[in-house]
Design an enzyme around this catalytic site. Sequence first.
Site, PDB file in Angstrom:
ATOM      1  N   VAL A   1       5.314  -7.560  -9.920  1.00  0.00           N
ATOM      2  CA  VAL A   1       4.729  -9.046  -9.638  1.00  0.00           C
ATOM      3  C   VAL A   1       3.390  -8.516  -9.003  1.00  0.00           C
ATOM      4  CG1 VAL A   1       5.158 -10.971  -8.713  1.00  0.00           C
ATOM      5  CG2 VAL A   1       6.939  -9.807  -9.994  1.00  0.00           C
ATOM      6  N   PRO A   2       2.315  -8.501  -9.557  1.00  0.00           N
ATOM      7  CA  PRO A   2       1.094  -8.013  -8.562  1.00  0.00           C
ATOM      8  C   PRO A   2       0.482  -8.548  -7.453  1.00  0.00           C
ATOM      9  CG  PRO A   2       0.459  -8.899 -10.692  1.00  0.00           C
ATOM     10  CD  PRO A   2       1.947  -9.014 -10.640  1.00  0.00           C
ATOM     11  N   CYS A   3       1.327  -8.768  -6.470  1.00  0.00           N
ATOM     12  CA  CYS A   3       0.760  -9.235  -5.315  1.00  0.00           C
ATOM     13  C   CYS A   3      -0.324  -8.621  -4.581  1.00  0.00           C
ATOM     14  CB  CYS A   3       2.239  -9.453  -4.116  1.00  0.00           C
ATOM     15  SG  CYS A   3       2.851  -7.968  -3.798  1.00  0.00           S
ATOM     16  N   HIS A   4      -0.528  -7.385  -5.131  1.00  0.00           N
ATOM     17  CA  HIS A   4      -1.675  -6.502  -4.509  1.00  0.00           C
ATOM     18  C   HIS A   4      -3.082  -7.097  -5.106  1.00  0.00           C
ATOM     19  CE1 HIS A   4      -0.407  -4.640  -8.201  1.00  0.00           C
ATOM     20  NE2 HIS A   4      -2.055  -4.472  -8.653  1.00  0.00           N
TER      21      HIS A   4
END
Length: 148
Positions: A113-116
């Site tokens: 879950v690409p919070c970056h």
Amino acid sequence: MPSPVGRLLIEGTEHHINAVLFTDEGEESPEVPPLLHLAVKQLQEYFDKTRRTFDFPMQQEGTPFQQAVWHQLTTIPFGETITYLALAKRVGNVKSIRAVGTTNGRNNLAIVVPCHRVIGSGGVLTGYAGGLWRKQWLLDHEGGGTLF
């Protein structure tokens, strides 16, 4: 699992992966369920640049607002970034920018879950649970990110 950004701890049940976390500790479990093998395989493919999205079953506990934020994170395309303000707009409340940032920080499914891919205004890298060096590495790995 070892990775270019350090060891990853993958946790889950036989039905869902619940966490992909950065860790400095941990040993491989002697019995690894098939779903964990699938998660490891897909993460290795991501690091090998042969995978851009993840499709193993995943689930993390959270409020409806948190679920909405985490869902919106999964819609940010590989190699692109958005601001926290843009993410707040996507969840329907521009005034929720702080809550969006807090929820982003509570994401237990790093990379997947690409919070970056969420950055500060003006392209500034801000907060990342795994450290800003990992956030920068992941964005570079994905092509540097394009702000929109």
